[in-house]
Design a protein around this motif. Structure first.
Motif, PDB file in Angstrom:
ATOM      1  N   ARG A 275      22.585  11.083  -4.670  1.00 54.26           N
ATOM      2  CA  ARG A 275      23.442  10.875  -3.512  1.00 54.26           C
ATOM      3  C   ARG A 275      24.678  10.331  -4.068  1.00 54.26           C
ATOM      4  NH1 ARG A 275      21.344  13.454   0.291  1.00 54.26           N
ATOM      5  NH2 ARG A 275      19.915  12.713   1.577  1.00 54.26           N
TER       6      ARG A 275
ATOM      7  N   CYS B 230      14.741  16.670   4.395  1.00 51.12           N
ATOM      8  CA  CYS B 230      14.053  15.790   5.409  1.00 51.12           C
ATOM      9  C   CYS B 230      12.576  15.657   5.209  1.00 51.12           C
ATOM     10  CB  CYS B 230      14.847  16.235   6.791  1.00 51.12           C
ATOM     11  SG  CYS B 230      13.980  14.988   7.939  1.00 51.12           S
TER      12      CYS B 230
ATOM     13  N   ARG C 247      15.924  16.586  -1.832  1.00 55.44           N
ATOM     14  CA  ARG C 247      16.095  15.695  -0.630  1.00 55.44           C
ATOM     15  C   ARG C 247      15.914  16.182   0.858  1.00 55.44           C
ATOM     16  NH1 ARG C 247      18.223  10.325  -1.571  1.00 55.44           N
ATOM     17  NH2 ARG C 247      18.872  10.189  -3.729  1.00 55.44           N
TER      18      ARG C 247
ATOM     19  N   ARG D 154       9.980   7.452  -1.683  1.00 55.35           N
ATOM     20  CA  ARG D 154      10.182   8.550  -0.723  1.00 55.35           C
ATOM     21  C   ARG D 154       8.558   9.363  -0.532  1.00 55.35           C
ATOM     22  NH1 ARG D 154      13.502  13.522   0.718  1.00 55.35           N
ATOM     23  NH2 ARG D 154      11.891  15.272   0.448  1.00 55.35           N
TER      24      ARG D 154
HETATM   25  C1  HEM Z   1      15.795  16.753  14.406  1.00 56.53           C
HETATM   26  C2  HEM Z   1      15.640  15.754  13.666  1.00 56.53           C
HETATM   27  C3  HEM Z   1      16.153  15.676  12.329  1.00 56.53           C
HETATM   28  C4  HEM Z   1      17.075  16.317  11.671  1.00 56.53           C
HETATM   29  C5  HEM Z   1      18.209  17.423  12.129  1.00 56.53           C
HETATM   30  C6  HEM Z   1      17.319  15.708  10.205  1.00 56.53           C
HETATM   31  C7  HEM Z   1      17.823  16.084   9.358  1.00 56.53           C
HETATM   32  C8  HEM Z   1      17.879  15.543   8.184  1.00 56.53           C
HETATM   33  C9  HEM Z   1      18.948  15.993   6.994  1.00 56.53           C
HETATM   34  C10 HEM Z   1      19.857  16.949   7.137  1.00 56.53           C
HETATM   35  C11 HEM Z   1      18.487  15.423   5.819  1.00 56.53           C
HETATM   36  C12 HEM Z   1      19.400  15.205   4.355  1.00 56.53           C
HETATM   37  C13 HEM Z   1      18.840  16.362   3.383  1.00 56.53           C
HETATM   38  C14 HEM Z   1      19.449  16.336   2.378  1.00 56.53           C
HETATM   39  O1  HEM Z   1      20.237  15.524   2.006  1.00 56.53           O
HETATM   40  O2  HEM Z   1      19.682  17.574   1.911  1.00 56.53           O
HETATM   41  C15 HEM Z   1      17.563  14.314   6.340  1.00 56.53           C
HETATM   42  C16 HEM Z   1      17.122  13.201   5.403  1.00 56.53           C
HETATM   43  C17 HEM Z   1      16.113  12.485   5.976  1.00 56.53           C
HETATM   44  N1  HEM Z   1      15.333  12.335   7.052  1.00 56.53           N
HETATM   45 FE1  HEM Z   1      15.748  13.682   8.507  1.00 56.53          FE
HETATM   46  N2  HEM Z   1      16.161  14.835  10.338  1.00 56.53           N
HETATM   47  C18 HEM Z   1      15.720  14.590  11.514  1.00 56.53           C
HETATM   48  C19 HEM Z   1      14.289  13.908  11.885  1.00 56.53           C
HETATM   49  C20 HEM Z   1      13.956  12.839  10.823  1.00 56.53           C
HETATM   50  C21 HEM Z   1      12.985  12.183  11.367  1.00 56.53           C
HETATM   51  C22 HEM Z   1      12.026  12.123  12.611  1.00 56.53           C
HETATM   52  C23 HEM Z   1      12.639  11.067  10.023  1.00 56.53           C
HETATM   53  C24 HEM Z   1      11.468  10.053   9.868  1.00 56.53           C
HETATM   54  C25 HEM Z   1      10.770   9.677  10.694  1.00 56.53           C
HETATM   55  C26 HEM Z   1      13.600  11.495   9.054  1.00 56.53           C
HETATM   56  C27 HEM Z   1      13.811  10.963   7.797  1.00 56.53           C
HETATM   57  C28 HEM Z   1      14.574  11.123   6.924  1.00 56.53           C
HETATM   58  C29 HEM Z   1      14.650  10.543   5.420  1.00 56.53           C
HETATM   59  C30 HEM Z   1      13.938   9.329   5.315  1.00 56.53           C
HETATM   60  C31 HEM Z   1      15.776  11.217   4.864  1.00 56.53           C
HETATM   61  C32 HEM Z   1      16.179  11.021   3.559  1.00 56.53           C
HETATM   62  C33 HEM Z   1      15.371  11.680   2.333  1.00 56.53           C
HETATM   63  C34 HEM Z   1      15.834  11.380   1.071  1.00 56.53           C
HETATM   64  O3  HEM Z   1      16.936  11.171   0.769  1.00 56.53           O
HETATM   65  O4  HEM Z   1      14.981  11.497   0.180  1.00 56.53           O
HETATM   66  N3  HEM Z   1      14.304  12.539   9.825  1.00 56.53           N
HETATM   67  N4  HEM Z   1      17.169  14.387   7.331  1.00 56.53           N
END
Ligand code: HEM
Length: 487
Positions: free
Chosen positions: A67, A426, A424, A96
């Motif tokens: 990142r 989600c 990474r 994670r």
């Molecule tokens: C429609 C709903 C959601 C969308 C569109 C979404 C989209 C994303 C995207 C685009 C990323 C970044 C991926 C990358 O860097 O390649 C991400 C990361 C993440 N999301 Fe979501 N997300 C959603 C819902 C959620 C929910 C419900 C949770 C947890 C309760 C969550 C937890 C996380 C976490 C912790 C990361 C960081 C992962 C990392 O950096 O290792 N997300 N999400």
């Protein structure tokens, strides 16, 4: 990599200042899928095209799992965020994994009430039923309403229930302050925020930056309070929610003797902060756009009503019933694949970029990319790519169904980029999908949405970490059938 020439100090900042995703999409047509722009003096790699993005994030996933160390990210979760901190090594990996497993346990665990098949379903059902009643009540009182402010509290309540075992009243001022200021967060964390790239701007007064810092402080203190309460009432024989489960991990030191992978007590709050933070704004945005699409496309809403009537009828919406619906939901690849929900209508209005950085010197499509290069992955471009989609701007949910309309067209679903890709990707994807499905199916089963006479809906997306829409005060609902007597 090729890219547009910029000004000496500003780089390409002027052309990328507004609607960065559109500007980068235009530039990528000229310079290709691997392109370099400069924001201020900092070079940024921009990736477009599904094949190139898959090559980078999946096939060369180890190289692109970092990142970038952006100025604004330092204020998220005190710089210790799982999602935003530059760490991509052992500590990030262990956290994670921990977060993933806690999320899973407290969504698929059996519900204590026999009417629900799992905890997530129980939380969402409760909130969705509340929304149905609330919307009907608002109709009686005012003949119109603005749905977002109710959706956001209900979605926040689902993640609150999972993280803290607690539901808030919709009038709770502490929660309202938190959920109603997320615009400040998404505006500053959007790709291309100039203060992240031009150090001088950090020293100039900025109202949006101040609001952003205040928001993050308030958010963290809200979570800190809940985590402290959990420590005070913690009972190892009764693990109540995600916070308890993380405390348990921390106390048991279950992660082994390697200190890098142990989670110190003070870091529990950061993990909970991340899950809570990521868990409501995204899902609310998805739901809210869905309703916007439904009221502007009544013929599609009608088809969804017919499908719900045919498959679920008046029985309670669950993750198990739904006849063909539940079956179709298995193994889905993109949000749009949920044939029963309005989500398939959207093509990534939610998250327009994912923002990795390179962890080492690497080569992509023949171009040398040095270590620590900040990368913008233009998900929006993929979801609007004319090479992948017929009439990409047309709202056509049926494009995700097979010709005989009985199955989901999996191949097309996999072309949608919403949750990122690779290491990474989600971690809340499944929870988000199920939440959106359960909320929408319950709402649409009982209500028909429309816009009041003379009312207007502005579908212009507002640029930020995710694209939002202007709130619409002109929503109306009509009850489709009396809820009494529902089996
Ligand atoms: C429609 C709903 C959601 C969308 C569109 C979404 C989209 C994303 C995207 C685009 C990323 C970044 C991926 C990358 O860097 O390649 C991400 C990361 C993440 N999301 Fe979501 N997300 C959603 C819902 C959620 C929910 C419900 C949770 C947890 C309760 C969550 C937890 C996380 C976490 C912790 C990361 C960081 C992962 C990392 O950096 O290792 N997300 N999400």
């Amino acid at each position: 990599p090729p890219g547009p020439r910029g000004y000496p100090v500003l780089g390409n900042v002027l052309e990328l200042r507004t609607d960065t995703h559109l500007a980068l999409t235009r530039l990528s047509r000229r310079y290709g899928d691997v392109m370099e722009v400069r924001i201020g003096t900092r070079p940024v790699l921009v990736l477009s095209g599904l094949d190139t993005i898959r090559q980078a994030l999946v096939k060369q996933g180890e190289d692109f799992m970092g990142r970038p160390d952006l100025y604004s990210f330092r204020f998220v979760t005190d710089g210790q965020s799982l999602a935003f901190s530059p760490d991509s090594r052992e500590v990030w990996k262990a956290r994670r994994k921990l977060a993933q497993s806690a999320l899973k346990s407290f969504s698929i665990a059996p519900s204590p009430t026999s009417s629900c098949s799992c905890l997530l379903e129980e939380h969402v059902s409760k909130e969705a039923e509340y929304l149905v009643t609330k919307f009907l009540q608002l109709m009686e009182e005012d003949k119109r309403f603005e749905p977002y402010r109710y959706l956001v509290v209900s979605v926040a309540n689902v993640i609150c229930a999972m993280c803290f075992g607690k539901r808030y009243e919709h009038e709770d001022q502490e929660l309202l302050r938190l959920v109603n200021s997320t615009e400040e967060f998404t505006a500053v964390t959007a790709a291309g925020n100039p203060a992240d790239f031009i150090p001088l701007l950090r020293y100039l007064p900025s109202r949006s930056m101040k609001l952003f810092i205040d928001f993050n402080r308030y958010f963290l203190s809200f979570v800190q309070k809940r985590v402290k309460e959990h420590y005070e009432t913690y009972d190892e024989n009764n693990i109540r929610d995600i916070t308890d489960s993380l405390i348990e991990q921390c106390l048991d030191k279950k992660l082994g003797t390697n200190t890098a992978t142990q989670i110190p007590k003070e870091k529990i709050v950061n993990l909970v902060n991340d899950l809570f933070g990521a868990g409501f704004d995204t899902v609310t945005t998805a739901l809210s756009w869905s309703l916007m699409y439904l009221v502007t496309n009544p013929n599609i809403q009608k088809k969804i009503h017919e499908e719900l009537d045919r498959t679920i009828g008046t029985t309670k919406v669950t993750v198990l019933n739904g006849g063909g619906l539940a079956e179709l939901l298995q193994g889905q690849g993109g949000l749009e694949e949920q044939p029963d929900s309005a989500l398939r209508m959207q093509k990534n209005l939610l998250s327009i970029f994912s923002l990795p950085s390179t962890t080492k010197d690497t080569v992509l499509n023949g171009y040398f990319i040095p270590k620590d290069r900040c990368v913008f992955v233009n998900q929006w471009q993929v979801n609007h790519d004319e090479k992948l989609w017929k009439d990409p701007e047309t709202f056509n949910p049926e494009r995700f169904l097979s010709a005989d309309r009985t199955k989901v067209n999996k191949e097309d679903g996999e072309k949608v980029l919403v949750f990122g890709l690779g290491k990474r990707r989600c971690i809340g994807e499944n929870i988000a999908r199920w939440q959106v499905f359960l909320f929408l199916a319950t709402l649409l089963q009982q209500l028909e949405f429309s816009v009041c006479e003379g009312g207007s809906v502005d579908m212009t997306p507002l640029y930020g970490l995710s694209l939002k829409h202007k709130r619409c005060e002109h929503f109306q609902v009509r009850q489709r059938f009396p809820t009494k007597g529902r089996s």
